[in-house]
Design an enzyme around this catalytic site. Structure first.
Site, PDB file in Angstrom:
ATOM      1  N   GLY A  40       0.883  -1.104   0.061  1.00 28.91           N
ATOM      2  CA  GLY A  40      -0.150  -0.008   0.025  1.00 28.91           C
ATOM      3  C   GLY A  40       0.905   1.100   0.087  1.00 28.91           C
ATOM      4  CD  GLN A 222       5.403  -6.339   0.293  1.00 34.72           C
ATOM      5  OE1 GLN A 222       6.060  -7.005  -0.699  1.00 34.72           O
ATOM      6  NE2 GLN A 222       4.380  -5.930   0.102  1.00 34.72           N
TER       7      GLN A 222
HETATM    8  P1  GDP Z   1       5.042   2.577   2.053  1.00 37.20           P
HETATM    9  O1  GDP Z   1       4.121   1.333   1.935  1.00 37.20           O
HETATM   10  O2  GDP Z   1       6.254   2.522   2.151  1.00 37.20           O
HETATM   11  O3  GDP Z   1       4.860   3.584   0.669  1.00 37.20           O
HETATM   12  O4  GDP Z   1       4.201   3.663   2.898  1.00 37.20           O
HETATM   13  P2  GDP Z   1       2.733   4.013   3.309  1.00 37.20           P
HETATM   14  O5  GDP Z   1       2.291   4.796   2.207  1.00 37.20           O
HETATM   15  O6  GDP Z   1       1.987   2.541   3.655  1.00 37.20           O
HETATM   16  O7  GDP Z   1       3.024   4.795   4.564  1.00 37.20           O
HETATM   17  C1  GDP Z   1       3.687   6.101   4.921  1.00 37.20           C
HETATM   18  C2  GDP Z   1       2.540   7.133   5.217  1.00 37.20           C
HETATM   19  O8  GDP Z   1       3.369   8.124   5.694  1.00 37.20           O
HETATM   20  C3  GDP Z   1       1.708   7.400   4.218  1.00 37.20           C
HETATM   21  O9  GDP Z   1       0.293   7.776   4.832  1.00 37.20           O
HETATM   22  C4  GDP Z   1       2.408   8.693   3.741  1.00 37.20           C
HETATM   23  O10 GDP Z   1       1.370   9.802   2.986  1.00 37.20           O
HETATM   24  C5  GDP Z   1       3.113   9.300   4.911  1.00 37.20           C
HETATM   25  N1  GDP Z   1       4.162   9.979   4.643  1.00 37.20           N
HETATM   26  C6  GDP Z   1       5.365   9.701   3.949  1.00 37.20           C
HETATM   27  N2  GDP Z   1       6.237  10.618   4.119  1.00 37.20           N
HETATM   28  C7  GDP Z   1       5.942  11.389   5.312  1.00 37.20           C
HETATM   29  C8  GDP Z   1       6.597  12.360   5.881  1.00 37.20           C
HETATM   30  O11 GDP Z   1       7.638  12.564   5.860  1.00 37.20           O
HETATM   31  N3  GDP Z   1       5.916  13.022   6.884  1.00 37.20           N
HETATM   32  C9  GDP Z   1       4.502  12.567   7.039  1.00 37.20           C
HETATM   33  N4  GDP Z   1       3.801  13.186   8.168  1.00 37.20           N
HETATM   34  N5  GDP Z   1       3.907  11.380   6.582  1.00 37.20           N
HETATM   35  C10 GDP Z   1       4.464  10.932   5.549  1.00 37.20           C
HETATM   36  P1  IMO Z   2       4.318  -1.910   1.824  1.00 42.30           P
HETATM   37  O1  IMO Z   2       4.865  -2.156   0.549  1.00 42.30           O
HETATM   38  C1  IMO Z   2       3.928  -3.569   5.802  1.00 42.30           C
HETATM   39  C2  IMO Z   2       3.180  -7.785   6.358  1.00 42.30           C
HETATM   40  C3  IMO Z   2       2.035  -8.486   6.767  1.00 42.30           C
HETATM   41  C4  IMO Z   2       2.307  -9.685   7.306  1.00 42.30           C
HETATM   42  C5  IMO Z   2       3.534  -9.912   6.633  1.00 42.30           C
HETATM   43  C6  IMO Z   2       3.134 -10.947   5.494  1.00 42.30           C
HETATM   44  O2  IMO Z   2       3.149  -0.966   1.966  1.00 42.30           O
HETATM   45  O3  IMO Z   2       5.463  -1.624   2.517  1.00 42.30           O
HETATM   46  P2  IMO Z   2       1.749 -11.248   3.367  1.00 42.30           P
HETATM   47  O4  IMO Z   2       0.520 -10.604   3.064  1.00 42.30           O
HETATM   48  O5  IMO Z   2       2.733 -10.286   2.497  1.00 42.30           O
HETATM   49  O6  IMO Z   2       1.487 -12.547   3.258  1.00 42.30           O
HETATM   50  O7  IMO Z   2       2.050 -10.582   4.830  1.00 42.30           O
HETATM   51  O8  IMO Z   2       3.846  -8.910   5.877  1.00 42.30           O
HETATM   52  N1  IMO Z   2       3.249  -6.641   5.162  1.00 42.30           N
HETATM   53  C7  IMO Z   2       3.418  -5.515   5.153  1.00 42.30           C
HETATM   54  N2  IMO Z   2       3.627  -4.746   6.209  1.00 42.30           N
HETATM   55  N3  IMO Z   2       3.761  -2.947   4.598  1.00 42.30           N
HETATM   56  C8  IMO Z   2       3.564  -3.719   3.627  1.00 42.30           C
HETATM   57  O9  IMO Z   2       3.808  -3.348   2.178  1.00 42.30           O
HETATM   58  C9  IMO Z   2       3.527  -5.188   3.828  1.00 42.30           C
HETATM   59  N4  IMO Z   2       2.957  -6.127   3.168  1.00 42.30           N
HETATM   60  C10 IMO Z   2       3.084  -7.197   3.845  1.00 42.30           C
HETATM   61  O10 IMO Z   2       1.359  -7.258   7.671  1.00 42.30           O
HETATM   62  O11 IMO Z   2       3.062  -9.292   8.806  1.00 42.30           O
HETATM   63 MG    MG Z   3       2.490   0.700   2.829  1.00 41.43          MG
END
Ligand code: GDP
Ligand code: IMO
Ligand code: MG
Length: 424
Positions: A40, A222
């Site tokens: 995500g 991940q």
């Molecule tokens: P990803 O899976 O590594 O792409 O990260 P996610 O999108 O799952 O989670 C990161 C969250 O932190 C998201 O809601 C972003 O909008 C937010 N985010 C990313 N960089 C920053 C930052 O520098 N400051 C704040 N406050 N939020 C951030």
């Molecule tokens: P992004 O790309 C955080 C975690 C799940 C679980 C384990 C195995 O957004 O960083 P799976 O469905 O892959 O078999 O689950 O991995 N997990 C993540 N945790 N960010 C993710 O993706 C994840 N994708 C899987 O919560 O612990």
């Molecule tokens: Mg994510």
């Protein structure tokens, strides 16, 4: 730099999406090399939020966006995202999907959920998107691939063969309803009609782009500690997020990769089960969860916050060959009198180590050795460079650099594309 890997240095959700989106502005091609809709990745542009589960984050900027052979693809999720983008006026013309990527089938999702329920208290806490069962079938050489969508006869045959076995498992082992061949085949033939035009030789495409001197981003999903080989097994995902896997997951040689940018939060979060040495005490964790809006992008689950773990990060630098770091969400820490960082682990025998334990029993029973650092209260909104940061925030960044011997190239000060301080 032509080929750059962007890799999560923790347990996922480090802010990879935002960093990829930022760097995509100066790149030509953005490729996902592993994972599927368990990811995500959040991208916020001009106040508009996009959450990508299956698509590469470069799609929002109209870049050529590749789903490499190392990915698993859920066509329903993918088409849902494509439709949503189209409704928002964003073209998906640049999408290219490797024919060698594997398809997530409905039984993978059913088996993921059933296996988690069966494990009960021992469950991994997967995203229940069918990731583990899809990669298991790939390794067992019984998977159905994206290229099977190109021929309706082959597709139907493969679904029939798979169902002959999967339905037995579903009914006899898990007491679930079997899938109907006609229903599944009809549905996937429909997906095939829409996706066929996007199937391409993506290994060749990336090779040509690199030969032409174009800039290619390889977007990890991940994170390092969720890596199937190197992460906190069994609480990991079923693919290899580490940078080395970008070469196999796209189909280029490792010598083509020039830079590896590790993405880490200024603290750490983990979603799902598993040991977590630097996990914050509940009340502090709840505060960080609110300040940082730490809820899963895919599942909405609460993320577990912890103090920045330098042992884990040192391990990520080693495993990925990280050449520079992006430290995201520093702004979230702007309300603490004092901060803690984990500098070493204390092992069950009382010894302390700066290195990630090689064996799970040490990791499961180790304690974080925490050091206290001064915090800061000033918001970071008005900073235009790292030099402008409040002194304690700057010292925090510099401490990370000293410990890891890697430069922090980007510092996140907010969720929007522009809210980042660049160095060098
Ligand atoms: P990803 O899976 O590594 O792409 O990260 P996610 O999108 O799952 O989670 C990161 C969250 O932190 C998201 O809601 C972003 O909008 C937010 N985010 C990313 N960089 C920053 C930052 O520098 N400051 C704040 N406050 N939020 C951030
Ligand atoms: P992004 O790309 C955080 C975690 C799940 C679980 C384990 C195995 O957004 O960083 P799976 O469905 O892959 O078999 O689950 O991995 N997990 C993540 N945790 N960010 C993710 O993706 C994840 N994708 C899987 O919560 O612990
Ligand atoms: Mg994510």
């Amino acid at each position: 730099m032509p080929a750059t890997v962007i890799v999560g240095a923790q347990w996922g959700d480090e802010g990879k999406g935002k960093i990829v989106d930022l760097l995509a502005q100066d790149s030509d091609v953005v490729c996902r090399y592993q994972g599927g809709p368990n990811a995500g990745h959040t991208v916020i542009v001009d106040g508009e939020t996009f959450k990508f589960r299956q698509l590469p984050s470069g799609i929002v900027s109209g870049k050529v966006s590749v789903l490499g052979n190392g990915c698993v693809v859920d066509p329903e999720v993918l088409l849902g995202e494509m439709d949503e983008l189209a409704e928002r006026g964003i073209s998906v013309e640049g999408l290219r999907i490797s024919g060698n990527a594997h398809l997530i089938m409905p039984w993978h999702i059913a088996l993921d959920g059933a296996s988690e329920r069966r494990l009960g208290k021992l469950q991994i806490g997967t995203t229940r998107r069918g990731i583990g069962p899809a990669y298991a079938d790939k390794a067992s050489r019984i998977g159905i691939r994206v290229q099977d969508l190109l021929d309706p006869k082959i597709l139907r045959q493969k679904i029939e063969t798979a169902l002959a076995e999967k339905n037995v498992w579903l009914e006899r082992v898990y007491e679930l309803q079997p899938f109907d061949l006609e229903e599944v085949a009809g549905r996937y033939e429909g997906y095939a009609r829409r996706l066929r035009e996007f199937v391409a030789d993506t290994s060749l495409l990336v090779d040509v782009a690199l030969r032409e001197g174009k800039s290619v981003l390889l977007e990890g999903a991940q994170g390092t500690l969720l890596d199937l080989d190197h992460g906190t097994y069994p609480f990991v995902t079923s693919s290899n997020p580490v940078a080395g896997a970008a070469a196999t997951g796209i189909g280029i040689g490792p010598t083509r990769i020039d830079k590896v940018l590790g993405v880490s939060k200024a603290y750490v979060t983990r979603v799902g089960a598993g040991p977590f040495p630097s996990e914050m005490e509940a009340s502090v964790g709840a505060r960080v969860r609110e300040l940082g809006q730490e809820y899963g992008t895919v599942t909405g689950r609460e993320r577990r916050p912890g103090w920045l773990d330098l042992v884990g990060l040192r391990y990520a630098v080693r495993l990925n060959g990280i050449t520079s770091l992006a430290l995201t969400k520093l702004d979230v820490l702007s309300t603490f009198d004092e901060l803690r960082i984990c500098v070493r682990y204390r092992l069950p025998d009382g010894s302390e180590t700066p290195d990630f334990p090689a064996h799970q029993s040490d990791f499961h029973h180790c304690e974080a050795v925490l050091e206290t650092l001064p915090g800061w209260h000033e918001p970071l909104d008005d900073c235009s460079s790292v030099a402008d940061l409040p002194p304690a925030a700057r010292a925090y960044v510099e401490r990370v650099e000293r410990e890891l011997e890697v430069p922090v190239q980007l510092v996140g000060t907010g969720a929007e594309r522009e809210q980042v301080l660049a160095r060098g």
